[in-house]
Design a protein around this motif. Sequence first.
Motif, short mmCIF file in Angstrom:
data_model
loop_
_atom_site.label_atom_id
_atom_site.label_comp_id
_atom_site.label_asym_id
_atom_site.label_seq_id
_atom_site.Cartn_x
_atom_site.Cartn_y
_atom_site.Cartn_z
N LEU A 107 12.58 46.29 5.20
CA LEU A 107 13.12 46.66 3.52
C LEU A 107 12.69 45.19 2.83
CD1 LEU A 107 16.41 46.88 5.63
CD2 LEU A 107 15.32 48.54 2.81
N GLU A 108 12.27 44.37 3.67
CA GLU A 108 10.88 43.51 3.48
C GLU A 108 10.35 43.72 2.52
OE1 GLU A 108 12.37 40.24 2.97
OE2 GLU A 108 14.21 40.65 3.97
N LEU A 109 9.39 44.80 2.77
CA LEU A 109 8.33 44.44 2.18
C LEU A 109 8.55 45.62 0.75
CD1 LEU A 109 5.82 45.95 5.44
CD2 LEU A 109 4.92 43.95 3.91
N CYS A 110 9.42 46.13 1.08
CA CYS A 110 10.16 47.58 -0.45
C CYS A 110 10.71 45.75 -1.17
CB CYS A 110 10.80 48.06 -0.01
SG CYS A 110 10.76 49.46 1.06
N ALA A 111 11.53 45.08 -0.64
CA ALA A 111 12.11 44.10 -1.67
C ALA A 111 10.22 43.24 -2.23
CB ALA A 111 13.42 43.26 -0.99
N THR A 112 9.69 42.49 -1.81
CA THR A 112 7.90 42.13 -2.20
C THR A 112 7.88 42.86 -3.22
OG1 THR A 112 7.96 41.42 0.49
CG2 THR A 112 5.94 40.91 -1.32
N TYR A 113 7.09 44.00 -2.94
CA TYR A 113 6.23 44.68 -4.12
C TYR A 113 7.26 45.12 -4.91
CZ TYR A 113 3.93 46.83 0.24
OH TYR A 113 2.65 46.50 1.64
N GLU A 114 8.70 45.17 -5.13
CA GLU A 114 9.68 44.77 -6.84
C GLU A 114 9.44 44.05 -7.02
OE1 GLU A 114 13.88 46.06 -7.73
OE2 GLU A 114 13.55 45.84 -5.56
N SER A 115 9.41 42.35 -6.50
CA SER A 115 9.53 41.52 -6.86
C SER A 115 7.90 41.26 -7.42
CB SER A 115 9.70 40.19 -5.51
OG SER A 115 10.91 40.37 -5.82
N ALA A 116 6.90 41.47 -7.15
CA ALA A 116 5.79 41.79 -8.32
C ALA A 116 5.69 42.15 -9.31
CB ALA A 116 4.60 42.09 -7.09
N VAL A 117 5.91 43.58 -8.91
CA VAL A 117 6.08 43.91 -10.51
C VAL A 117 7.28 43.32 -11.49
CG1 VAL A 117 7.06 46.35 -11.89
CG2 VAL A 117 5.72 46.39 -9.40
N ARG A 118 8.60 43.26 -10.93
CA ARG A 118 9.71 42.17 -11.84
C ARG A 118 8.56 41.51 -12.32
NH1 ARG A 118 15.06 44.28 -11.88
NH2 ARG A 118 15.04 45.68 -10.48
N ALA A 119 8.21 40.52 -11.62
CA ALA A 119 8.07 38.88 -11.89
C ALA A 119 7.19 38.96 -12.89
CB ALA A 119 7.10 38.26 -10.40
N ALA A 120 5.96 40.21 -13.08
CA ALA A 120 4.44 40.27 -13.37
C ALA A 120 4.56 41.16 -15.11
CB ALA A 120 3.51 40.66 -12.57
N GLY A 121 6.31 41.97 -14.72
CA GLY A 121 5.96 42.99 -15.85
C GLY A 121 6.67 41.59 -16.72
#
Length: 322
Positions: free
Chosen positions: A290-304
Amino acid sequence: RGAAAASWRPVEACLYALAAIAPALLPRGGRGGRGEPPPPPSPTAAASELDTVLGPLLAASAALPADAHSQLLRASLKLGGAFAAWLGKGAGTAQLESTTQFALRSLHDPLPSVAQEASTALWSLCSDGGCAAALLPHVPSLLPHALAALRAPALGRAAEALVHALVRLLVRLPSADLAAPLATLSAAIAEQLASARDAAAASAASPPRTPPRKQPNRPGGAAPAADVESVAAGAARRLRAAIKFLDAAPPLPDGSHAVVCVLGECWGPLEALRQTAAALPAAEAEEVRLELCATYESAVRAAGRGEGSHPLAPLLSQLAAA
């Protein structure tokens, strides 16, 4: 931890009381220890009175020995964080360095209650504009000392608050000065991910066992032995705390996004952790996944959030595979 109850309890009570009323004493726009919007300042809270009281009090608090009672250390740290807005301007700047050094030392305290309060105090200092501006020249020495505390289990979930605080400080740096400290932060988080991967690999190779039940930290008690799931999930959360707030960072001198710099350093150990977690029993790895999925999502949101092509375009295939 060494002091008789009669000698420290009245002082602790006074420090807590003063920290509690900080929002009412600070000028409008000041920030309390937890960042709540302050009420209008008290008309009787003259700046000169604050300077007279807080200067010597914060100086004495920052000079407390490491073996002082843990509750006294916590109250002193809380006081420094609560008056971050005072420390960031005027007479308060004279005490900012000693208060910051006190918080940095306390990050390494073996007691979770003290180390976690120190993380909260640093968050308050780095979140205040005046304090952050004054601390920027000290980033080269401050950053490695703070990041070293991530290796200690006493911080627990407060480690994410510490990473968040450091990122809030780093994004204020000019673009030309950002790359080196960002690489230092990324290397420390990559080290955490690699250690978590090693622990997960050792767990996957060991005989099946009943996952340990998580025990809450008791106030003043030693940090509990961390299980594999909490270690791995914690490493992922620290990476997420770093990338989540990097959207405010200026572009690096080569034009790249700060999130790409962090993920570029951390992607290898992050992928290794993901693959290793996939081999763990479902009950043991659920929080990690769950934390890994949240990390990938945060990366896309922050950089996008910027304009133009997505900064993570070079990593989109890896993100999709993950």
